[in-house]
Design a protein around this motif. Structure first.
Motif, mmCIF file in Angstrom:
data_model
loop_
_atom_site.group_PDB
_atom_site.id
_atom_site.type_symbol
_atom_site.label_atom_id
_atom_site.label_comp_id
_atom_site.label_asym_id
_atom_site.label_seq_id
_atom_site.Cartn_x
_atom_site.Cartn_y
_atom_site.Cartn_z
ATOM 1 N N LEU A 73 19.158 -25.502 20.006
ATOM 2 C CA LEU A 73 17.881 -24.800 19.964
ATOM 3 C C LEU A 73 18.108 -23.451 19.302
ATOM 4 C CD1 LEU A 73 14.874 -24.978 21.044
ATOM 5 C CD2 LEU A 73 15.676 -23.514 22.920
ATOM 6 N N THR A 74 17.504 -23.261 18.140
ATOM 7 C CA THR A 74 17.712 -22.045 17.359
ATOM 8 C C THR A 74 16.569 -21.055 17.565
ATOM 9 O OG1 THR A 74 16.523 -22.879 15.422
ATOM 10 C CG2 THR A 74 18.879 -23.422 15.593
ATOM 11 N N ALA A 75 16.755 -19.858 17.010
ATOM 12 C CA ALA A 75 15.689 -18.850 17.048
ATOM 13 C C ALA A 75 14.450 -19.355 16.317
ATOM 14 C CB ALA A 75 16.195 -17.548 16.423
ATOM 15 N N MET A 76 14.652 -20.081 15.222
ATOM 16 C CA MET A 76 13.537 -20.658 14.479
ATOM 17 C C MET A 76 12.759 -21.634 15.358
ATOM 18 S SD MET A 76 13.673 -23.245 11.211
ATOM 19 C CE MET A 76 14.380 -24.511 12.308
ATOM 20 N N ASP A 77 13.470 -22.478 16.100
ATOM 21 C CA ASP A 77 12.828 -23.442 16.992
ATOM 22 C C ASP A 77 11.982 -22.726 18.045
ATOM 23 O OD1 ASP A 77 14.144 -25.564 15.691
ATOM 24 O OD2 ASP A 77 15.864 -25.418 17.043
ATOM 25 N N ARG A 78 12.552 -21.711 18.666
ATOM 26 C CA ARG A 78 11.830 -20.990 19.716
ATOM 27 C C ARG A 78 10.593 -20.298 19.160
ATOM 28 N NH1 ARG A 78 17.257 -19.971 21.060
ATOM 29 N NH2 ARG A 78 17.227 -17.950 20.025
ATOM 30 N N ASP A 79 10.729 -19.697 17.989
ATOM 31 C CA ASP A 79 9.585 -19.024 17.377
ATOM 32 C C ASP A 79 8.469 -20.019 17.080
ATOM 33 O OD1 ASP A 79 8.305 -16.690 16.097
ATOM 34 O OD2 ASP A 79 8.604 -17.815 14.250
ATOM 35 N N VAL A 81 7.783 -22.896 18.677
ATOM 36 C CA VAL A 81 7.115 -23.295 19.921
ATOM 37 C C VAL A 81 6.178 -22.184 20.390
ATOM 38 C CG1 VAL A 81 7.450 -23.956 22.334
ATOM 39 C CG2 VAL A 81 9.008 -24.828 20.580
ATOM 40 N N ARG A 82 6.631 -20.935 20.285
ATOM 41 C CA ARG A 82 5.781 -19.803 20.695
ATOM 42 C C ARG A 82 4.530 -19.710 19.826
ATOM 43 N NH1 ARG A 82 11.143 -16.682 20.854
ATOM 44 N NH2 ARG A 82 11.747 -16.778 23.056
ATOM 45 N N LYS A 83 4.687 -19.942 18.528
ATOM 46 C CA LYS A 83 3.536 -19.833 17.622
ATOM 47 C C LYS A 83 2.526 -20.964 17.849
ATOM 48 C CE LYS A 83 5.058 -16.988 13.730
ATOM 49 N NZ LYS A 83 6.169 -16.298 14.334
ATOM 50 N N SER A 125 3.314 -27.791 23.693
ATOM 51 C CA SER A 125 4.103 -26.559 23.566
ATOM 52 C C SER A 125 4.500 -26.021 24.931
ATOM 53 C CB SER A 125 3.332 -25.498 22.776
ATOM 54 O OG SER A 125 2.176 -25.065 23.466
ATOM 55 N N VAL A 126 3.603 -26.114 25.906
ATOM 56 C CA VAL A 126 3.920 -25.668 27.269
ATOM 57 C C VAL A 126 5.032 -26.528 27.859
ATOM 58 C CG1 VAL A 126 3.034 -25.499 29.631
ATOM 59 C CG2 VAL A 126 1.670 -24.634 27.713
ATOM 60 N N GLU A 127 4.957 -27.830 27.621
ATOM 61 C CA GLU A 127 6.008 -28.730 28.106
ATOM 62 C C GLU A 127 7.345 -28.404 27.446
ATOM 63 O OE1 GLU A 127 7.095 -33.529 28.179
ATOM 64 O OE2 GLU A 127 5.217 -32.819 27.284
ATOM 65 N N ALA A 128 7.321 -28.152 26.130
ATOM 66 C CA ALA A 128 8.560 -27.807 25.420
ATOM 67 C C ALA A 128 9.125 -26.487 25.926
ATOM 68 C CB ALA A 128 8.301 -27.729 23.915
ATOM 69 N N GLY A 133 13.313 -23.859 28.176
ATOM 70 C CA GLY A 133 13.542 -22.496 28.644
ATOM 71 C C GLY A 133 13.027 -21.429 27.702
ATOM 72 N N ILE A 134 11.878 -21.663 27.074
ATOM 73 C CA ILE A 134 11.286 -20.712 26.134
ATOM 74 C C ILE A 134 10.104 -20.023 26.802
ATOM 75 C CG2 ILE A 134 10.225 -20.423 23.863
ATOM 76 C CD1 ILE A 134 11.492 -23.124 23.075
#
Length: 222
Positions: A73-79, A81-83, A125-128, A133-134
């Motif tokens: 899980l990278t910073a790109m992945d987390r960003d 999911v947040r977006k 996105s909430v499930e992810a 852990g995002i």
């Protein structure tokens, strides 16, 4: 180029002693190689410049890459999911508003698609976020709240154009990030979210354009 031609002429002048066909072939080969060397950097720089102009960026949270049971899980992945979560926090209420305020069937249909699509993507996105852990937002950003405020205060005659303009621009911006994430991610859960987001966002772009309210010149000049 003058030196190249002088060299070619000299080589051709000496071809009587070394064999005209062989010398001519060598000269032609040399010319082709030289011209290729001159042109190649121009072509490469042109492609590089074009690619640089279309660069898609993401917000780096500084957390690096972490390992999960669904893959790295990278910073790109987390960003990403947040977006997706943030998009739903303002585009879902915007869609509900279009269902109620739309003066044409096309605008109301766009509202229907926004509500259906972002209800699904928000759930995913909430499930992810929970699984991976995002930390996710629970309210729109100040900018997104400003867009909702513009829609709330828009007169009925102005509303369809403003709705289509704001939502179409927003979807166009996230479309590039979705493609990049789908191409690069090694996390199965993020990839599945990107797959679905790609289809949903393309659908939303299409129905927003079908309202007839999208100003493409203004859209691509901003």
């Amino acid at each position: 180029m003058r030196s190249i031609l002088s060299t070619s002429a000299s080589a051709l002048g000496n071809s009587a002693t070394s064999g005209r066909p062989l010398a001519t072939g060598l000269v032609v080969t040399a010319l082709v190689a030289t011209l290729a060397a001159l042109l190649l950097p121009v072509q490469l720089f042109g492609e590089t410049a074009s690619a640089a102009g279309n660069t898609v960026t993401y917000d780096d949270d500084g957390g690096g890459t972490v390992h999960t049971r669904h893959g790295p899980l990278t910073a790109m992945d987390r960003d990403f999911v947040r977006k997706v979560r943030l998009a739903g926090l303002w585009e879902l209420p915007a869609g509900r508003q279009a269902q109620a305020r739309g003066r044409t069937a096309a605008v109301r249909t766009a509202g229907d698609h926004l509500v259906a699509g972002h209800t699904e993507l928000d759930r995913r996105s909430v499930e992810a976020g929970r699984t991976l852990g995002i930390a996710l937002a629970n309210q729109p950003t100040p900018e997104q709240q400003g867009w909702l405020g513009q829609l709330n205060s828009a007169a009925d005659a102005e509303y369809p154009r403003l709705f289509a303009e704001l939502l179409r621009r927003s979807h166009g911006k996230v479309f590039g990030l979705i493609a990049m994430v789908r191409d690069r991610t090694r996390n199965a859960m993020v990839r599945a979210l990107a797959d679905r987001a790609n289809a949903v966002v393309l659908d939303h772009i299409t129905v927003l354009e079908k309202t007839g309210q999208v100003d493409f010149d203004a859209l691509h000049s901003s």
